[in-house]
Scaffold this active site. Structure first.
Site, PDB file in Angstrom:
ATOM      1  N   SER A 173     -70.657 -60.789  45.705  1.00 42.85           N
ATOM      2  CA  SER A 173     -70.894 -59.577  46.512  1.00 42.85           C
ATOM      3  C   SER A 173     -70.310 -58.341  45.843  1.00 42.85           C
ATOM      4  CB  SER A 173     -70.227 -59.730  47.885  1.00 42.85           C
ATOM      5  OG  SER A 173     -70.815 -60.770  48.624  1.00 42.85           O
ATOM      6  N   TYR A 230     -89.403 -53.220  46.919  1.00 38.78           N
ATOM      7  CA  TYR A 230     -88.220 -52.805  47.682  1.00 38.78           C
ATOM      8  C   TYR A 230     -88.630 -52.329  49.074  1.00 38.78           C
ATOM      9  CZ  TYR A 230     -83.274 -51.599  48.024  1.00 38.78           C
ATOM     10  OH  TYR A 230     -81.953 -51.535  48.385  1.00 38.78           O
ATOM     11  N   LYS A 232     -82.739 -47.213  52.889  1.00 40.92           N
ATOM     12  CA  LYS A 232     -81.762 -46.550  52.014  1.00 40.92           C
ATOM     13  C   LYS A 232     -81.916 -45.033  52.073  1.00 40.92           C
ATOM     14  CE  LYS A 232     -79.513 -50.132  50.348  1.00 40.92           C
ATOM     15  NZ  LYS A 232     -78.239 -50.516  50.996  1.00 40.92           N
ATOM     16  N   ILE A 234     -77.937 -55.833  40.701  1.00 43.47           N
ATOM     17  CA  ILE A 234     -76.905 -56.827  40.401  1.00 43.47           C
ATOM     18  C   ILE A 234     -77.293 -58.109  41.122  1.00 43.47           C
ATOM     19  CG2 ILE A 234     -74.470 -57.441  40.715  1.00 43.47           C
ATOM     20  CD1 ILE A 234     -73.796 -54.458  40.686  1.00 43.47           C
ATOM     21  N   ARG A 235     -77.197 -59.230  40.427  1.00 38.65           N
ATOM     22  CA  ARG A 235     -77.576 -60.511  41.026  1.00 38.65           C
ATOM     23  C   ARG A 235     -76.580 -60.904  42.126  1.00 38.65           C
ATOM     24  NH1 ARG A 235     -81.232 -63.600  38.329  1.00 38.65           N
ATOM     25  NH2 ARG A 235     -80.698 -62.845  36.257  1.00 38.65           N
ATOM     26  N   THR A 236     -76.982 -60.755  43.365  1.00 37.00           N
ATOM     27  CA  THR A 236     -76.158 -61.157  44.515  1.00 37.00           C
ATOM     28  C   THR A 236     -77.037 -61.946  45.476  1.00 37.00           C
ATOM     29  OG1 THR A 236     -76.719 -59.203  45.817  1.00 37.00           O
ATOM     30  CG2 THR A 236     -74.780 -59.019  44.387  1.00 37.00           C
ATOM     31  N   SER A 238     -78.032 -61.027  48.436  1.00 37.52           N
ATOM     32  CA  SER A 238     -79.061 -60.137  48.982  1.00 37.52           C
ATOM     33  C   SER A 238     -80.162 -59.866  47.973  1.00 37.52           C
ATOM     34  CB  SER A 238     -78.455 -58.804  49.404  1.00 37.52           C
ATOM     35  OG  SER A 238     -77.612 -58.985  50.498  1.00 37.52           O
TER      36      SER A 238
HETATM   37  P1  NAD Z   1     -74.421 -59.487  49.573  1.00 38.59           P
HETATM   38  O1  NAD Z   1     -75.464 -60.390  50.134  1.00 38.59           O
HETATM   39  O2  NAD Z   1     -73.303 -60.107  48.852  1.00 38.59           O
HETATM   40  O3  NAD Z   1     -73.836 -58.517  50.697  1.00 38.59           O
HETATM   41  C1  NAD Z   1     -74.583 -58.113  51.831  1.00 38.59           C
HETATM   42  C2  NAD Z   1     -73.653 -58.239  53.017  1.00 38.59           C
HETATM   43  O4  NAD Z   1     -74.253 -57.707  54.202  1.00 38.59           O
HETATM   44  C3  NAD Z   1     -73.276 -59.691  53.313  1.00 38.59           C
HETATM   45  O5  NAD Z   1     -71.877 -59.841  53.289  1.00 38.59           O
HETATM   46  C4  NAD Z   1     -73.800 -59.905  54.726  1.00 38.59           C
HETATM   47  O6  NAD Z   1     -72.997 -60.779  55.487  1.00 38.59           O
HETATM   48  C5  NAD Z   1     -73.725 -58.479  55.254  1.00 38.59           C
HETATM   49  N1  NAD Z   1     -74.486 -58.340  56.491  1.00 38.59           N
HETATM   50  C6  NAD Z   1     -75.809 -58.585  56.706  1.00 38.59           C
HETATM   51  N2  NAD Z   1     -76.088 -58.421  58.013  1.00 38.59           N
HETATM   52  C7  NAD Z   1     -74.929 -58.082  58.629  1.00 38.59           C
HETATM   53  C8  NAD Z   1     -74.567 -57.807  59.981  1.00 38.59           C
HETATM   54  N3  NAD Z   1     -75.470 -57.838  60.977  1.00 38.59           N
HETATM   55  N4  NAD Z   1     -73.280 -57.488  60.255  1.00 38.59           N
HETATM   56  C9  NAD Z   1     -72.359 -57.445  59.277  1.00 38.59           C
HETATM   57  N5  NAD Z   1     -72.637 -57.705  57.982  1.00 38.59           N
HETATM   58  C10 NAD Z   1     -73.912 -58.021  57.670  1.00 38.59           C
HETATM   59  O7  NAD Z   1     -75.258 -58.502  48.603  1.00 38.59           O
HETATM   60  P2  NAD Z   1     -74.838 -57.147  47.852  1.00 38.59           P
HETATM   61  O8  NAD Z   1     -75.895 -56.968  46.825  1.00 38.59           O
HETATM   62  O9  NAD Z   1     -73.427 -57.179  47.463  1.00 38.59           O
HETATM   63  O10 NAD Z   1     -75.078 -56.038  48.964  1.00 38.59           O
HETATM   64  C11 NAD Z   1     -74.104 -55.087  49.361  1.00 38.59           C
HETATM   65  C12 NAD Z   1     -74.743 -53.711  49.443  1.00 38.59           C
HETATM   66  O11 NAD Z   1     -75.098 -53.281  48.126  1.00 38.59           O
HETATM   67  C13 NAD Z   1     -76.015 -53.639  50.270  1.00 38.59           C
HETATM   68  O12 NAD Z   1     -76.034 -52.430  51.006  1.00 38.59           O
HETATM   69  C14 NAD Z   1     -77.093 -53.596  49.206  1.00 38.59           C
HETATM   70  O13 NAD Z   1     -78.285 -52.993  49.656  1.00 38.59           O
HETATM   71  C15 NAD Z   1     -76.396 -52.737  48.176  1.00 38.59           C
HETATM   72  N6  NAD Z   1     -76.983 -52.743  46.836  1.00 38.59           N
HETATM   73  C16 NAD Z   1     -77.183 -53.906  46.173  1.00 38.59           C
HETATM   74  C17 NAD Z   1     -77.736 -53.882  44.914  1.00 38.59           C
HETATM   75  C18 NAD Z   1     -77.990 -55.165  44.167  1.00 38.59           C
HETATM   76  O14 NAD Z   1     -78.785 -55.164  43.215  1.00 38.59           O
HETATM   77  N7  NAD Z   1     -77.340 -56.250  44.500  1.00 38.59           N
HETATM   78  C19 NAD Z   1     -78.094 -52.665  44.314  1.00 38.59           C
HETATM   79  C20 NAD Z   1     -77.866 -51.482  45.011  1.00 38.59           C
HETATM   80  C21 NAD Z   1     -77.319 -51.531  46.283  1.00 38.59           C
END
Ligand code: NAD
Length: 257
Positions: free
Chosen positions: A20, A158, A165, A194-196, A198
């Site tokens: 994450s 997306y 967003k 980033i590979r996560t 989500s």
């Molecule tokens: P992640 O899956 O590790 O984190 C997403 C989190 O959202 C999880 O911990 C999940 O439990 C939480 N979540 C979902 N529904 C929820 C709810 N109802 N209540 C509370 N928490 C909730 O993935 P990530 O990529 O680390 O995502 C974190 C943020 O980064 C997100 O906003 C994502 O859009 C953003 N982001 C990700 C990337 C990417 O490529 N991974 C790029 C840009 C932005």
């Protein structure tokens, strides 16, 4: 080493596992000496988050449950934080969600329910979090959320997350204006892919990563650690003049035509 947040307390929302982005932010904050409070969405995630929190040297990390779709959870969560630590100095909002079937194909086919769910968790939640966190930031504060280029431009697959967003980024500006008078700053980081967990939901994610390697000025993808360090900057006094801003931590990809 350059930034010290010793004696300051930050709430990190959205650690699901070690991949994450929230965990990257937690590690950067921890390395600067900050006290951390983790929130997790539901019981299913609690054990994993606790293991990660315990892996940090600081044994005082607090965990609080908070599903951001629930006003009751949000109120209870910050009431519990207030009771346990009193003042906080910032919040990392790292939360988003969309149904997988909505992250492919045409945006025009998005269902009303899918759209509203994504807006609720990915955009409105920042407003609710800011409202509940505000009374705890009596010494001023910094709120950081995470966004993606798909909120500014059309990125294949997306879809409705891009629209969420866009709403999130506009919310950052309105919140920055509201909270500036309390010396609370609100900013977003637009992270490169980033590979996560989500990211798995986004169709053709590997192709997106490859395109960054080929076309971004730095010719590589960014890491959780790099996003974490940029968040650390935004949480620190070095960023005291910055609010309502969206900082791209994306190897420079967003400047390319
Ligand atoms: P992640 O899956 O590790 O984190 C997403 C989190 O959202 C999880 O911990 C999940 O439990 C939480 N979540 C979902 N529904 C929820 C709810 N109802 N209540 C509370 N928490 C909730 O993935 P990530 O990529 O680390 O995502 C974190 C943020 O980064 C997100 O906003 C994502 O859009 C953003 N982001 C990700 C990337 C990417 O490529 N991974 C790029 C840009 C932005």
């Amino acid at each position: 080493d350059m930034i010290s947040l010793q004696g300051k307390t930050f709430v990190v929302m959205g650690v699901a596992n070690f991949r994450s982005i929230a965990w990257g932010i937690a590690q950067s904050l921890h390395s600067a000496g900050a006290n951390l409070i983790f929130t997790y969405a539901n019981e299913r995630l609690e054990k994993g988050v606790r293991e990660l929190a315990d892996s940090l040297e600081n044994p005082n990390n607090l965990l609080v449950q908070c599903d951001v779709t629930s006003d009751e959870d949000l109120a209870k969560c910050f009431a519990s934080i207030k009771e346990q630590v009193g003042t906080i100095h910032g919040v990392a909002h790292c939360i988003a969600f969309a149904n997988k079937e909505d992250l492919k194909g045409d945006f025009v086919d998005t269902s009303r329910d899918g759209y509203l769910l994504s807006q609720n968790i990915s955009a409105y939640s920042l407003v609710g979090v800011a409202r509940e966190a505000k009374p705890l930031m009596v010494e001023g504060g910094s709120i950081v959320t995470l966004t993606y280029l798909g909120g500014e431009r059309v990125m294949q697959n997306y879809n409705l997350m891009g629209v969420s967003k866009a709403a999130l980024e506009a919310s950052v500006r309105y919140l920055a204006n509201d909270l500036g008078k309390y010396n609370i700053r609100v900013n977003s980081i637009s992270a490169g892919p980033i590979r996560t967990l989500s990211a798995k939901g986004v169709g053709d994610f590997n192709t997106i990563l490859k395109e960054i390697e080929e076309k971004a000025p730095l010719r590589r993808n960014v890491t959780q650690e790099e996003v974490g360090d940029s968040a650390l900057f935004l949480f620190s006094d070095l960023a005291r003049g910055i609010t309502g801003e969206n900082i791209h931590v994306d190897s420079g990809y967003h400047i390319m035509g």
